[in-house]
Design an enzyme around this catalytic site. Structure first.
Site, PDB file in Angstrom:
ATOM      1  N   LYS A  22       2.015  -5.996  -3.110  1.00 29.66           N
ATOM      2  CA  LYS A  22       1.824  -6.602  -4.153  1.00 29.66           C
ATOM      3  C   LYS A  22       1.699  -8.024  -3.762  1.00 29.66           C
ATOM      4  O   LYS A  22       0.747  -8.936  -4.543  1.00 29.66           O
ATOM      5  CB  LYS A  22       2.996  -6.581  -5.167  1.00 29.66           C
ATOM      6  CG  LYS A  22       3.147  -5.293  -5.926  1.00 29.66           C
ATOM      7  CD  LYS A  22       1.904  -4.806  -6.450  1.00 29.66           C
ATOM      8  CE  LYS A  22       1.793  -3.518  -7.150  1.00 29.66           C
ATOM      9  NZ  LYS A  22       0.701  -3.301  -7.728  1.00 29.66           N
TER      10      LYS A  22
ATOM     11  N   ASP B  49      -8.508  10.593  -6.267  1.00 30.92           N
ATOM     12  CA  ASP B  49      -7.125  10.283  -5.611  1.00 30.92           C
ATOM     13  C   ASP B  49      -7.394   9.169  -4.498  1.00 30.92           C
ATOM     14  O   ASP B  49      -7.921   9.658  -3.538  1.00 30.92           O
ATOM     15  CB  ASP B  49      -6.411  11.839  -5.154  1.00 30.92           C
ATOM     16  CG  ASP B  49      -5.136  11.420  -4.643  1.00 30.92           C
ATOM     17  OD1 ASP B  49      -4.718  10.445  -4.375  1.00 30.92           O
ATOM     18  OD2 ASP B  49      -4.306  12.562  -4.514  1.00 30.92           O
TER      19      ASP B  49
ATOM     20  N   SER C 202       2.834  -8.145  -8.991  1.00 33.79           N
ATOM     21  CA  SER C 202       3.958  -7.760  -9.384  1.00 33.79           C
ATOM     22  C   SER C 202       4.936  -9.061  -9.180  1.00 33.79           C
ATOM     23  O   SER C 202       4.549  -9.666  -8.351  1.00 33.79           O
ATOM     24  CB  SER C 202       4.512  -6.812  -8.836  1.00 33.79           C
ATOM     25  OG  SER C 202       6.196  -6.407  -8.738  1.00 33.79           O
TER      26      SER C 202
ATOM     27  N   GLY D  70      -5.861   4.007 -12.706  1.00 25.75           N
ATOM     28  CA  GLY D  70      -4.545   4.348 -12.788  1.00 25.75           C
ATOM     29  C   GLY D  70      -4.191   4.430 -14.496  1.00 25.75           C
ATOM     30  O   GLY D  70      -3.316   3.913 -15.014  1.00 25.75           O
TER      31      GLY D  70
ATOM     32  N   TYR E 157       6.412  -1.913  -0.748  1.00 33.87           N
ATOM     33  CA  TYR E 157       5.821  -2.308  -2.210  1.00 33.87           C
ATOM     34  C   TYR E 157       5.633  -3.734  -2.320  1.00 33.87           C
ATOM     35  O   TYR E 157       4.598  -4.079  -3.076  1.00 33.87           O
ATOM     36  CB  TYR E 157       6.805  -1.506  -3.228  1.00 33.87           C
ATOM     37  CG  TYR E 157       6.375  -1.694  -4.755  1.00 33.87           C
ATOM     38  CD1 TYR E 157       5.163  -1.167  -5.303  1.00 33.87           C
ATOM     39  CD2 TYR E 157       6.891  -2.991  -5.438  1.00 33.87           C
ATOM     40  CE1 TYR E 157       4.846  -1.546  -6.357  1.00 33.87           C
ATOM     41  CE2 TYR E 157       6.617  -3.189  -6.803  1.00 33.87           C
ATOM     42  CZ  TYR E 157       5.347  -2.594  -7.360  1.00 33.87           C
ATOM     43  OH  TYR E 157       5.066  -2.732  -8.583  1.00 33.87           O
TER      44      TYR E 157
ATOM     45  N   GLY F  78      -1.631   1.390 -17.209  1.00 28.37           N
ATOM     46  CA  GLY F  78      -3.042   1.526 -17.148  1.00 28.37           C
ATOM     47  C   GLY F  78      -3.511   2.319 -18.372  1.00 28.37           C
ATOM     48  O   GLY F  78      -4.617   1.851 -19.339  1.00 28.37           O
TER      49      GLY F  78
ATOM     50  N   THR G   2      -3.841   7.134 -16.596  1.00 28.08           N
ATOM     51  CA  THR G   2      -3.676   8.377 -17.598  1.00 28.08           C
ATOM     52  C   THR G   2      -1.924   8.187 -17.586  1.00 28.08           C
ATOM     53  O   THR G   2      -1.374   9.010 -18.387  1.00 28.08           O
ATOM     54  CB  THR G   2      -3.574   9.493 -16.547  1.00 28.08           C
ATOM     55  OG1 THR G   2      -3.317   9.283 -15.312  1.00 28.08           O
ATOM     56  CG2 THR G   2      -4.889  10.137 -16.516  1.00 28.08           C
ATOM     57  N   ASP G   3      -1.279   6.941 -17.423  1.00 27.94           N
ATOM     58  CA  ASP G   3       0.090   6.755 -17.691  1.00 27.94           C
ATOM     59  C   ASP G   3       0.479   5.377 -17.634  1.00 27.94           C
ATOM     60  O   ASP G   3      -0.262   4.476 -17.246  1.00 27.94           O
ATOM     61  CB  ASP G   3       1.038   7.606 -16.759  1.00 27.94           C
ATOM     62  CG  ASP G   3       1.694   8.671 -17.255  1.00 27.94           C
ATOM     63  OD1 ASP G   3       2.175   8.204 -18.290  1.00 27.94           O
ATOM     64  OD2 ASP G   3       1.809   9.733 -16.861  1.00 27.94           O
ATOM     65  N   GLY G   4       1.468   5.022 -18.117  1.00 29.83           N
ATOM     66  CA  GLY G   4       2.065   3.737 -18.089  1.00 29.83           C
ATOM     67  C   GLY G   4       1.132   2.705 -18.611  1.00 29.83           C
ATOM     68  O   GLY G   4       0.523   2.641 -19.680  1.00 29.83           O
TER      69      GLY G   4
HETATM   70  N1  LIG Z   1       6.383  -0.500 -14.334  1.00 33.33           N
HETATM   71  C1  LIG Z   1       6.776  -1.809 -13.717  1.00 33.33           C
HETATM   72  O1  LIG Z   1       7.899  -2.265 -13.856  1.00 33.33           O
HETATM   73  C2  LIG Z   1       5.842  -2.647 -12.988  1.00 33.33           C
HETATM   74  C3  LIG Z   1       6.017  -3.754 -12.735  1.00 33.33           C
HETATM   75  C4  LIG Z   1       5.169  -4.813 -12.135  1.00 33.33           C
HETATM   76  C5  LIG Z   1       3.953  -4.143 -11.679  1.00 33.33           C
HETATM   77  N2  LIG Z   1       3.669  -2.995 -11.814  1.00 33.33           N
HETATM   78  C6  LIG Z   1       2.279  -2.470 -11.774  1.00 33.33           C
HETATM   79  O2  LIG Z   1       1.565  -2.114 -12.699  1.00 33.33           O
HETATM   80  C7  LIG Z   1       0.696  -1.084 -12.237  1.00 33.33           C
HETATM   81  C8  LIG Z   1       0.816   0.042 -13.062  1.00 33.33           C
HETATM   82  O3  LIG Z   1       2.220   0.608 -13.138  1.00 33.33           O
HETATM   83  P1  LIG Z   1       2.705   1.838 -14.132  1.00 33.33           P
HETATM   84  O4  LIG Z   1       4.514   1.399 -14.316  1.00 33.33           O
HETATM   85  O5  LIG Z   1       2.212   2.012 -15.251  1.00 33.33           O
HETATM   86  O6  LIG Z   1       2.967   3.147 -13.034  1.00 33.33           O
HETATM   87  P2  LIG Z   1       2.962   4.644 -13.450  1.00 33.33           P
HETATM   88  O7  LIG Z   1       3.612   4.773 -14.833  1.00 33.33           O
HETATM   89  O8  LIG Z   1       3.540   5.453 -12.409  1.00 33.33           O
HETATM   90  O9  LIG Z   1       1.418   5.074 -13.678  1.00 33.33           O
HETATM   91  C9  LIG Z   1       0.394   5.132 -12.464  1.00 33.33           C
HETATM   92  C10 LIG Z   1      -0.928   5.656 -12.882  1.00 33.33           C
HETATM   93  O10 LIG Z   1      -1.458   5.436 -11.607  1.00 33.33           O
HETATM   94  C11 LIG Z   1      -2.032   6.943 -11.345  1.00 33.33           C
HETATM   95  N3  LIG Z   1      -2.070   7.165  -9.729  1.00 33.33           N
HETATM   96  C12 LIG Z   1      -1.016   7.316  -8.970  1.00 33.33           C
HETATM   97  N4  LIG Z   1      -1.380   7.604  -8.005  1.00 33.33           N
HETATM   98  C13 LIG Z   1      -2.658   7.548  -8.008  1.00 33.33           C
HETATM   99  C14 LIG Z   1      -3.669   8.049  -6.736  1.00 33.33           C
HETATM  100  N5  LIG Z   1      -3.400   8.369  -5.773  1.00 33.33           N
HETATM  101  N6  LIG Z   1      -4.910   7.970  -7.569  1.00 33.33           N
HETATM  102  C15 LIG Z   1      -5.171   7.639  -8.532  1.00 33.33           C
HETATM  103  N7  LIG Z   1      -4.507   7.536  -9.548  1.00 33.33           N
HETATM  104  C16 LIG Z   1      -3.052   7.326  -9.371  1.00 33.33           C
HETATM  105  C17 LIG Z   1      -1.089   7.879 -12.129  1.00 33.33           C
HETATM  106  O11 LIG Z   1      -1.638   9.082 -12.312  1.00 33.33           O
HETATM  107  P3  LIG Z   1      -0.873  10.456 -12.525  1.00 33.33           P
HETATM  108  O12 LIG Z   1      -0.818  10.294 -13.990  1.00 33.33           O
HETATM  109  O13 LIG Z   1      -1.929  11.246 -12.199  1.00 33.33           O
HETATM  110  O14 LIG Z   1       0.281  10.050 -11.723  1.00 33.33           O
HETATM  111  C18 LIG Z   1      -0.778   6.727 -13.491  1.00 33.33           C
HETATM  112  O15 LIG Z   1      -1.897   7.237 -14.386  1.00 33.33           O
HETATM  113  C19 LIG Z   1       1.193  -0.795 -10.748  1.00 33.33           C
HETATM  114  O16 LIG Z   1      -0.014  -1.635 -10.054  1.00 33.33           O
HETATM  115  C20 LIG Z   1       2.367  -1.263 -10.394  1.00 33.33           C
HETATM  116  O17 LIG Z   1       2.686  -1.829  -9.251  1.00 33.33           O
HETATM  117  C21 LIG Z   1       4.488  -2.180 -12.668  1.00 33.33           C
END
Ligand SMILES: NC(=O)c1ccc[n+]([C@@H]2O[C@H](COP(=O)([O-])OP(=O)(O)OC[C@H]3O[C@@H](n4cnc5c(N)ncnc54)[C@H](OP(=O)(O)O)[C@@H]3O)[C@@H](O)[C@H]2O)c1
Length: 322
Positions: free
Chosen positions: A212, A115, A195, A64, A208, A70, A66-68
């Protein structure tokens, strides 16, 4: 009926209550000391020390990416010299990240467009691409969330399967794939992105939060199994981070002291690796975790439900005005 207690009975009750009070106070003081010490070890001292990640091995795998979080994690690892196996959905976005890392840090990369929602079949290609690499770090970051808080009866069935296939399965399967190599080399680290929603059940984000909780339990168990082999397994339980995932509401999708952006979060979180086995990854999140994990579960449930209902209203309003 009135029962008169003798002075011996009264003083025995007083002693028992005093002992109970002393034990409770001692627990509060010890918890506080443990919390302050982890803040210092994980978030203050690393500011003044270098962070050598190559001791785990040459390559790092980030799912994951490519965004956020990761993507920010991949950048932090690349900045510290790791070569990277980048795994995410879109080849185009993977190429853009690989090119960015090559240009900025001279990083060697391998991309695997995957995916995870396609289930079991996708892992064979990852196994092929990683077979002969000295993989030191696995970051199980990939995750999905509901588009916005909703009661379980409204969750599309496809989203339920996505939570299982993307949030739950990859961490377990990729750890199974890469841990034997780490054990053979006697070094390695696995980072699992759980999380803070795993602290307790989270109404309206139920699937969700439950997914987690799986990651938290899985990660803590794995840490105990692989500690004797010299492998670090870290459980990361952040609160809100401003990414695409949280963009459905401005309350949690905009940066603030409590809501860092992904780059700030990843910089802080990477520094805790090898220092804290379980962390939220960011200092203001540690304060929130300390407060939330010490309240009775009914308080967590009541406040959690209230917050999710507010965020749901926010998201629906935002959609209406979009
Ligand atoms: N953001 C928060 O507040 C938060 C808080 C606690 C924990 N977390 C955890 O931190 C982690 C990252 O979250 P984030 O906020 O960075 O999420 P995000 O911005 O939505 O980024 C998700 C990443 O995962 C990839 N992805 C999504 N679905 C996929 C699939 N089916 N197969 C392969 N890749 C996939 C996306 O690729 P695309 O670019 O192609 O969509 C993107 O690179 C997650 O596990 C989340 O639960 C986040």
């Amino acid at each position: 009926m009135y029962v008169a207690l003798g002075s011996d009975s009264l003083s025995a009750i007083k002693n028992a209550l005093a002992t109970f009070g002393a034990i409770c106070s001692l627990k509060v003081v010890l918890d506080l000391m443990r919390f302050v010490s982890s803040l210092i070890r994980g978030h203050l001292l690393p500011r003044f020390a270098s962070c050598n990640l190559l001791k785990y091995g040459k390559w790092a795998v980030v799912t994951g990416c490519t965004d956020g979080v990761g993507r920010a994690y991949a950048r932090e690892l690349a900045r510290r010299g790791s070569s990277l196996v980048l795994i995410s959905r879109s080849q185009q976005k993977l190429d853009a990240v690989a090119e960015e890392l090559r240009r900025e840090f001279g990083t060697e990369t391998i991309t695997v467009a995957t995916d995870f929602s396609h289930g079991r079949d996708v892992y064979e290609r990852i196994a092929e691409k990683t077979r002969d690499l000295d993989i030191g770090i696995l970051v199980n970051n990939v995750g999905v969330m509901l588009d916005y808080p909703m009661p379980h009866g409204d969750v599309p069935e496809e989203s339920i399967w996505r939570h299982v296939l993307v949030n739950v399965a990859p961490a377990a399967v990729l750890s199974r794939l890469l841990l034997p190599g780490m054990v053979a080399r006697g070094r390695g680290a696995v980072v699992n992105l759980s999380s803070s929603s795993a602290i307790g059940p989270m109404p309206y984000m139920n699937i969700y939060s439950a997914s987690k909780k799986f990651l938290e339990f899985f990660s803590r168990g794995l840490a105990a199994e692989y500690r004797p082999h010299g492998i670090t397994v870290q459980t990361v339980m952040p609160f809100y981070i401003a990414t695409n995932m949280t963009s459905y509401s401005d309350k949690i999708g905009r940066t603030s002291m409590l809501v860092p952006d992904a780059a700030t979060f990843a910089d802080s979180c990477v520094r805790t690796l090898g220092r804290l086995e379980s962390t939220t990854g960011y200092w203001t999140h540690e304060l929130q975790y300390y407060a939330c994990s010490n309240v009775p579960s009914w308080v967590w449930l009541t406040l959690g439900e209230k917050l999710q209902k507010e965020l749901r209203q926010d998201a629906l309003l935002k959609q209406k005005h979009a």
